[in-house]
Design an enzyme around this catalytic site. Structure first.
Site, PDB file in Angstrom:
ATOM      1  N   ASP A 455       0.855  -1.184   0.000  1.00  0.00           N
ATOM      2  CA  ASP A 455       0.000   0.000   0.000  1.00  0.00           C
ATOM      3  C   ASP A 455       0.894   1.237   0.000  1.00  0.00           C
ATOM      4  O   ASP A 455       2.080   1.150   0.320  1.00  0.00           O
ATOM      5  CB  ASP A 455      -0.847   0.044   1.281  1.00  0.00           C
ATOM      6  CG  ASP A 455      -2.038  -0.885   1.201  1.00  0.00           C
ATOM      7  OD1 ASP A 455      -2.424  -1.243   0.086  1.00  0.00           O
ATOM      8  OD2 ASP A 455      -2.572  -1.248   2.260  1.00  0.00           O
ATOM      9  N   ASP A 756      -4.734  -3.092   4.959  1.00  0.00           N
ATOM     10  CA  ASP A 756      -5.219  -2.579   6.244  1.00  0.00           C
ATOM     11  C   ASP A 756      -6.737  -2.627   6.377  1.00  0.00           C
ATOM     12  O   ASP A 756      -7.261  -2.585   7.475  1.00  0.00           O
ATOM     13  CB  ASP A 756      -4.718  -1.149   6.498  1.00  0.00           C
ATOM     14  CG  ASP A 756      -5.009  -0.215   5.328  1.00  0.00           C
ATOM     15  OD1 ASP A 756      -5.892  -0.545   4.506  1.00  0.00           O
ATOM     16  OD2 ASP A 756      -4.368   0.843   5.228  1.00  0.00           O
ATOM     17  N   ASP A 760      -9.240  -5.641   1.789  1.00  0.00           N
ATOM     18  CA  ASP A 760      -7.945  -6.243   1.435  1.00  0.00           C
ATOM     19  C   ASP A 760      -7.907  -7.731   1.746  1.00  0.00           C
ATOM     20  O   ASP A 760      -6.941  -8.412   1.385  1.00  0.00           O
ATOM     21  CB  ASP A 760      -6.802  -5.549   2.201  1.00  0.00           C
ATOM     22  CG  ASP A 760      -6.531  -4.144   1.686  1.00  0.00           C
ATOM     23  OD1 ASP A 760      -6.614  -3.955   0.458  1.00  0.00           O
ATOM     24  OD2 ASP A 760      -6.262  -3.248   2.487  1.00  0.00           O
TER      25      ASP A 760
END
Length: 1015
Positions: A455, A756, A760
């Site tokens: 990310d 997070d 995901d």
């Protein structure tokens, strides 16, 4: 060997089936101590039990819902409940007991809930307030509440004492047989030679067994304590709770019935409870019931069950039942006994131990047969009349003990256990480096990682966000630390709209904490926007109280925007607010507020101006959000969706999220280590590219692509495109999942993925290693992840990779060392028995050698800390052989050298050292034993590096290694010089000592020479 291991002892690092796990265990036919060997393997029977519990829960819940629906239809006609409050509950000041509370929520009993006055009624009976939560002013009342309703903890297996591990170490079949041999030896020896002369051999074996048992038990006990500590860290979960009128973070284990818990997307419901207020709450109950269909929770269906996950929406919940009174508590107690899956290395080394164990068993049987045959041949040579003396019985017993001890040495039971030791050591150290390993296999898999899909927000950047630029009412401005100039430049009507949007369309909250200070709760993005609102003179509570919220659509990664519908105080008008990804929200607008505060059509010129502004902000590495509203003329129902089009653009804000210090260096370190770093983000492509260049991720030959473009590609185009992708922007969770799946299956990459959010989960599940963020991550992401990055820092991910490589290589070092000892000990005793009719290494000596190579060897080699050289090598990848050609070269080279030395000593030793007399054989065998041990000591040092010549580099950094080597040498001196009576040794001369050390040391230049041979 490798092909046999791959076909029979190959398990996945994640999601292996029970059938596969059963298969390899059934193939482990030569096991000395099943209790110890399989201690760290999954308890499959407990897993089957947990699966059965889930099915039962599913059926119970289905029936409860049906009964509840039926009862709801006739509720008005039912007489009040005859429930009576138990006296002890009444005496404590409560009006309902724990069992009644549990039956309401677990049974989804609408009828009982109605009889008790609904959620507000239950709150009153629990002496709690739906707004202020529990009051914990009186300690006595708090302890009474805990006593009557329980605490929110699950039953755990008791910590096993040291003596349990001693008992388990004694379960070793070979040690038990040797114990019997020692007992018989004592009886026969004392009967023939008297006390104490006849007891020496037997007592020597007993002492050796006890030493092995206590050293083994100590090592295992320390490991269990490390795993216990790590397990506690895994279970640390905090939630937002209102208690004593203040909102605060609290451990789920401190929750009590009556507490008010705030839940949002990705949270795990921490206890059984009832819905108080909230919007669009969707619950995933699959973890509890196995049912995949999500459940809507509303005031009409207010039941929330512990262990379930918030899939969408947000709400406040009244806690009713905690701990082992919940179905989740009972399920967790069972699951905790199920244990972790075995790691691929553990299983593979079980296979190696099985193969070598079978070979060793065969050698032991043949050795025993040859020794016995030699004895019989000697008897036959004395004539036809045999006479059996006590000495003959002792000799036969010694032969049997030698055969059993060959099995002890030959079955490398320590191989799979060394993996556990190394992983336990690494996991403990990684905790200090801000990485919590949830699954053992992840630690070793991370060492093979070839790709990291990271990310951007919070991982590569600091996640400390502030609004630094804005374009409100078509007017671009820098946002100073004090926004008075910005406030004066915004027309009054537009400012009112802006503040209304900021404070109503948010997942955050502005509260006054216990210290009386204003505090902003929420994600960093929400915090940045709320800070802007406060700096513009807005008042959060006033704004929230003046409007009635009708519907909330929380932000998620698919829509990339969030919305709210409110009823305005003036005239009951309905207004919708939205904010989110600039391009997406702007595309939903057809009007804009101009610099005069007027609403005008969004023409081509305005669109071009706003798009250029978005690009300019993005090129400065700013995250951009577009803010918009619309007035809804006709009536609006909470069941309707918020409109997709027809909004009026208020403006765009640019949020600064600085790159973390050290990220560029970490990315470069990964590149040198053969690990490709890819950024996968939901942000604007220009923002993503700017950050990626700053981090060193995006290179001149790399590609940056948007998710919508990526998902339109066919398989052939993807094959060409994916290897070059370094940045994927505006990606959806499924884009991330597709990229990870393609990298793993098509390109055979070992993929680590960070995540997070709840969305995901598919990518974290698909990846070889799922990395969840400890600060920004939701409980759903953390639970499905293999490693939790506690500081959300990309540099920590690189540290995990370094530790993973260290574990993998440390185990290779230990395997190389142990197999060398196995091969030499087997061949020496076997060949000597066949050619001379006697074995140079006795049972006691072999037990000492076994401890050097097994427990002490594992401690020394499997706990080597990582060094920077590890990140200069290419990763092993998915198809790499564990026992490499270089390892076989080192093993066979050392084995040949040691074998030659020992055979020269056996053949020429007496003449070389001028040994004569009755004790010459004892001196020679002692010298052979001493040379053999020192060969292992120096080979242990050589094994610190499998390819490098310099084996002393960093040796003092590993104090365990130094202590183990020092202790081995010290005890070897004691055994030779002082324990000869028990160990069948005799003191050596200074020349013989120097010769033993020289022979051992000579193995080091030979090992260095072997490393020069290409393989």
């Amino acid at each position: 060997m490798e092909s046999y291991l791959n076909s029979n002892f190959d398990v996945k690092a994640k999601h292996s089936s029970e059938e596969v796990l059963e298969k390899w265990r059934n193939l482990c036919s030569v096991v000395k101590n099943p209790k110890r060997r399989f201690r760290f393997t999954a308890n499959l029977s407990k897993r089957y039990e947990a699966a059965a519990m889930r099915r039962t829960n599913q059926e119970k819940l289905r029936i409860a819902v049906l009964v509840s629906k039926a009862a709801f239809q006739f509720i008005s006609g039912v007489s009040p409940s005859d429930y009576k409050v138990p006296e002890e509950v009444k005496a404590a000041g409560f009006d309902i007991c724990a069992d009644e509370l549990g039956s309401i929520v677990e049974g989804h009993d609408v009828k009982k809930l109605k009889f008790h006055g609904g959620v507000d009624g239950l709150s009153g009976k629990l002496k709690a307030c739906p707004n202020a939560g529990l009051s914990t002013g009186e300690p006595e009342q708090l302890s009474k509440r805990q006593e009557l309703f329980g605490i929110n903890k699950f039953a755990e297996s008791e910590l096993r004492s040291f003596w349990v591990f001693v008992w388990e170490a004694l379960q070793d079949m070979t040690l038990m047989i040797l114990g019997v041999c020692a007992f018989v030896s004592l009886i026969v020896g004392i009967a023939t030679e008297g006390w104490p002369q006849g007891s020496h051999d037997g007592l020597g074996i007993v002492a050796s067994i006890l030493l092995v048992v206590f050293v083994t038990a100590t090592s295992d006990y320390r490991q269990s304590l490390q795993f216990r500590d790590l397990d506690k860290e895994k279970k640390k979960i905090t939630v937002q709770v209102t208690r004593n009128g203040f909102r605060q973070k609290m451990s789920i284990y401190d929750l009590l019935p009556g507490d008010v818990v705030h839940l949002a997307i990705g949270d795990q419901v921490p206890a059984d409870g009832l819905f108080l207020s909230g919007f669009s709450v969707v619950i995933d109950e699959s973890s509890l019931t196995g049912e995949s269909e999500p459940v809507m929770v509303t005031a009409q269906n207010p039941f929330l069950l512990s262990g379930t996950k918030v899939q969408d929406g947000s709400c406040k919940m009244l806690v009713t039942t905690v701990g082992m009174r919940t179905q989740w508590g009972k399920l967790m107690a069972t699951l905790s006994e199920g244990g972790d899956d075995e790691t691929p290395l553990q299983v593979k080394l079980n296979g190696v131990a099985t193969i070598i164990g079978k070979i060793g068993l065969s050698f032991a049987i043949v050795t025993f047969a040859v020794l016995v045959q030699g004895m019989f041949m000697r008897k036959l040579s004395l004539g036809p009349h045999w006479w059996w003396s006590g000495d003959d019985a002792l000799e036969l017993l010694e032969y049997f003990a030698i055969a059993v001890t060959i099995v002890v040495v030959a079955v490398p039971e320590g191989l799979p256990l060394a993996v556990t030791l190394s992983l336990a050591f690494a996991m403990k150290k990684m905790m200090n480096d801000k990485a919590l390993v949830r699954h053992l296999a992840a630690c070793e898999t991370m060492g093979s990682a070839t790709t990291i899909c990271s990310d951007k927000t919070g991982t590569l950047t600091t996640n400390h966000m502030t609004v630094v630029k804005s374009c409100i009412c078509m007017n671009v401005q820098d946002v100073a630390s004090k926004s008075s100039s910005l406030q004066s430049d915004i027309p009054e009507a537009a400012l009112k709209l802006l503040l209304q949007l900021i404070f109503n369309n948010t997942g955050g909250e502005v509260v006054v904490n216990e210290r009386g200070k204003t505090e902003i709760l929420g994600t960093p993005t929400e915090t940045a926007i709320l800070e802007l609102g406060l700096s513009l003179g807005g008042k959060f509570q006033e704004e929230r109280q003046s409007n009635k919220v009708i519907k909330v659509e929380p932000f998620n990664s698919t829509k990339k925007r969030m919305g709210v519908v409110i009823e305005l105080p003036e005239g009951g008008r309905i207004r919708a607010h939205t904010k989110g990804a600039s391009e997406i929200v702007l595309a939903a607008c057809d009007k804009v507020i101009n610099s005069s505060g007027e609403v005008v059509p969004l023409d081509d010129e305005s669109i071009k101006f706003l798009n250029v502004t978005i690009d300019e902000f993005a090129n400065e590495a700013l995250r951009t959000l577009c803010l918009a509203y619309m007035d809804i003329e006709s009536g609006f129902s909470a069941d309707e969706g918020i409109p997709e089009k027809g909004f009026t653009c208020i403006g765009i804000v640019g949020i600064k999220d600085p790159v973390r210090p050290g990220v560029r260096e970490s990315v470069e370190l990964c590149r040198r280590a053969g690990i490709m770093v890819r950024m996968v983000t939901g942000d604007n492509i220009n923002t993503a590219k700017a950050i990626a260049r700053e981090c060193g991720i995006l290179t001149d030959d790399g590609i940056a692509i948007e998710g919508p473009v990526f998902r339109e590609k066919n398989q052939e185009e993807m094959l060409e495109l994916i290897p070059k992708i370094q940045v994927m922007a505006r990606s959806s969770p499924m884009d991330k999942h597709t990229l990870v799946k393609q990298l793993r299956t098509t390109f055979d990459e070992v993929v680590a993925v960070t995540g997070d959010g709840t969305n995901d989960a598919p990518a974290l599940h698909e990846a070889d290693i799922g990395l969840a963020m400890g600060i920004a991550g939701t409980e759903v992401a953390k639970e499905i992840a293999d490693v939790i990055i506690l500081d959300d820092n990309f540099s920590t991910i690189v540290t995990v990779a370094k530790w993973g490589r260290s574990v993998y290589i440390n185990i290779q070092k230990f395997v190389q060392f142990q197999l060398t000892v196995n091969v030499v000990a087997l061949i020496v005793n076997f060949s000597s028995a066949c050619l001379t009719g006697s074995a140079p290494l006795t049972a006691v000596q072999l037990l000492w050698v076994n401890m050097i190579m097994d427990t002490l060897g594992a401690l020394a080699l499997a706990t080597e800390p990582p060094n920077n050289e590890l990140m200069k090598r290419m990763p092993v990848g998915r198809r790499g052989n564990f026992i490499t050609n270089a390892m076989w070269r080192n093993i066979l080279g050392q084995a040949v050298y040691q074998f030659i030395i020992i055979w020269i000593l056996q053949a020429k030793g007496k003449s070389m050292f001028g040994l004569v007399g009755s004790d010459s054989t004892l001196v020679l065998n002692t010298l052979i034993f001493n040379c053999f041990v020192f060969c292992q000591v120096f080979n242990e040092v050589s094994s610190r590096e499998m390819e490098e010549i310099d084996v002393f580099k960093g040796i003092l950094d590993n104090y365990v290694f130094v202590v183990v080597i020092g202790a081995t040498v010290f005890f070897q001196i004691i055994i030779i010089e002082f324990l000869g009576t028990f160990a069948s040794t005799t003191p050596l001369t200074i020349v013989q000592w120097f010769f033993s050390i020289f022979v051992g040391f000579l193995g080091m230049p030979i090992a260095a020479g072997l490393k020069k041979i290409p393989v």
